[in-house]
Design a protein around this motif. Structure first.
Motif, PDB file in Angstrom:
ATOM      1  N   GLU A   1       1.590  64.813 -18.838  1.00 51.77           N
ATOM      2  CA  GLU A   1       0.608  64.257 -19.775  1.00 51.77           C
ATOM      3  C   GLU A   1       1.076  62.926 -20.347  1.00 51.77           C
ATOM      4  O   GLU A   1       0.286  61.995 -20.496  1.00 51.77           O
ATOM      5  CB  GLU A   1       0.330  65.254 -20.892  1.00 51.77           C
ATOM      6  CG  GLU A   1      -0.467  66.453 -20.421  1.00 51.77           C
ATOM      7  CD  GLU A   1      -0.634  67.514 -21.496  1.00 51.77           C
ATOM      8  OE1 GLU A   1      -0.272  67.259 -22.668  1.00 51.77           O
ATOM      9  OE2 GLU A   1      -1.131  68.599 -21.169  1.00 51.77           O
TER      10      GLU A   1
ATOM     11  N   LEU B   1       0.696  60.259 -17.630  1.00 50.00           N
ATOM     12  CA  LEU B   1      -0.685  59.898 -17.320  1.00 50.00           C
ATOM     13  C   LEU B   1      -1.158  58.702 -18.133  1.00 50.00           C
ATOM     14  O   LEU B   1      -2.009  57.933 -17.675  1.00 50.00           O
ATOM     15  CB  LEU B   1      -1.609  61.090 -17.531  1.00 50.00           C
ATOM     16  CG  LEU B   1      -1.507  62.194 -16.482  1.00 50.00           C
ATOM     17  CD1 LEU B   1      -2.382  63.382 -16.862  1.00 50.00           C
ATOM     18  CD2 LEU B   1      -1.872  61.689 -15.100  1.00 50.00           C
TER      19      LEU B   1
ATOM     20  N   CYS C   1      -0.436  55.665 -16.121  1.00 49.71           N
ATOM     21  CA  CYS C   1      -1.054  55.596 -14.788  1.00 49.71           C
ATOM     22  C   CYS C   1      -2.362  54.821 -14.874  1.00 49.71           C
ATOM     23  O   CYS C   1      -3.453  55.394 -14.839  1.00 49.71           O
ATOM     24  CB  CYS C   1      -1.276  56.995 -14.221  1.00 49.71           C
ATOM     25  SG  CYS C   1       0.233  57.909 -13.919  1.00 49.71           S
TER      26      CYS C   1
ATOM     27  N   GLN D   1      -5.782  53.593 -11.363  1.00 51.54           N
ATOM     28  CA  GLN D   1      -5.501  54.585 -10.334  1.00 51.54           C
ATOM     29  C   GLN D   1      -6.694  54.780  -9.400  1.00 51.54           C
ATOM     30  O   GLN D   1      -7.823  54.823  -9.824  1.00 51.54           O
ATOM     31  CB  GLN D   1      -5.085  55.911 -10.945  1.00 51.54           C
ATOM     32  CG  GLN D   1      -6.190  56.700 -11.613  1.00 51.54           C
ATOM     33  CD  GLN D   1      -5.646  57.956 -12.260  1.00 51.54           C
ATOM     34  OE1 GLN D   1      -4.595  57.939 -12.840  1.00 51.54           O
ATOM     35  NE2 GLN D   1      -6.387  59.035 -12.158  1.00 51.54           N
TER      36      GLN D   1
ATOM     37  N   LEU E   1      -5.011  60.608  -8.052  1.00 48.50           N
ATOM     38  CA  LEU E   1      -3.847  61.202  -8.681  1.00 48.50           C
ATOM     39  C   LEU E   1      -3.571  62.538  -8.016  1.00 48.50           C
ATOM     40  O   LEU E   1      -4.447  63.396  -7.957  1.00 48.50           O
ATOM     41  CB  LEU E   1      -4.109  61.402 -10.178  1.00 48.50           C
ATOM     42  CG  LEU E   1      -3.028  62.088 -10.979  1.00 48.50           C
ATOM     43  CD1 LEU E   1      -1.806  61.187 -11.097  1.00 48.50           C
ATOM     44  CD2 LEU E   1      -3.540  62.452 -12.357  1.00 48.50           C
TER      45      LEU E   1
ATOM     46  N   GLN F   1      -1.076  65.816  -8.201  1.00 46.77           N
ATOM     47  CA  GLN F   1      -0.118  66.512  -9.060  1.00 46.77           C
ATOM     48  C   GLN F   1       0.395  67.736  -8.333  1.00 46.77           C
ATOM     49  O   GLN F   1      -0.399  68.553  -7.852  1.00 46.77           O
ATOM     50  CB  GLN F   1      -0.763  66.943 -10.369  1.00 46.77           C
ATOM     51  CG  GLN F   1      -1.074  65.807 -11.300  1.00 46.77           C
ATOM     52  CD  GLN F   1      -1.618  66.312 -12.630  1.00 46.77           C
ATOM     53  OE1 GLN F   1      -1.577  67.486 -12.943  1.00 46.77           O
ATOM     54  NE2 GLN F   1      -2.135  65.398 -13.427  1.00 46.77           N
TER      55      GLN F   1
END
Length: 136
Positions: free
Chosen positions: A97, A100, A103, A106, A109, A111
């Motif tokens: 978190e 993020l 980021c 983007q 993403l 994960q």
């Protein structure tokens, strides 16, 4: 002139003054070059020689030279000027978190758990492949 400076001068040791002392205080900037398509961010430094990582890159049609491997602590210092894909490898939701927020720009993403667990977890690998398919 203090005693230390005098002794250094007598020993013939030249003293230098830093022009940019902030560089040594941890103020770093990681500029992401234009050709980079994927930022791989993990808790520890990953090896690009890992066969699993090479397989993932091959399946996503991303060349190794178009990737940048970082740790989560380095992610805070990223300067991204173009859209890239992010792959976050961690089991800790708090770290994810926090990362993020860095980021920016983007495309997609991905994960997953950390690499050792990902390699052993069939469901996590399936989830990664689905993330890759939907992002391409």
């Amino acid at each position: 002139m203090n005693r230390r400076d005098y002794l250094l001068q007598e020993l013939g040791i030249t003293q230098w003054q830093l022009r940019r002392p902030d560089v040594l205080k941890g103020a770093i900037n990681i500029a992401v070059e234009e050709h980079i398509r994927l930022l791989v961010i993990a808790e520890c430094t990953l090896s690009a020689r890992d066969f699993f990582i090479q397989d993932v890159l091959r399946s996503a049609e991303i060349k190794l030279q178009d990737c940048l491997f970082l740790t989560f602590s380095q992610a805070a210092h990223l300067t991204v000027q173009h859209p890239v894909n992010y792959w976050l490898l961690s089991d800790e939701q708090g770290i994810i978190e926090q990362t993020l927020t860095f980021c920016t720009l983007q495309n997609s993403l991905w994960q997953t758990p950390d690499l050792p667990r990902l390699k052993l977890d069939r469901r996590a690998k399936q989830a990664l492949w689905k993330q890759i398919q939907t992002s391409l």
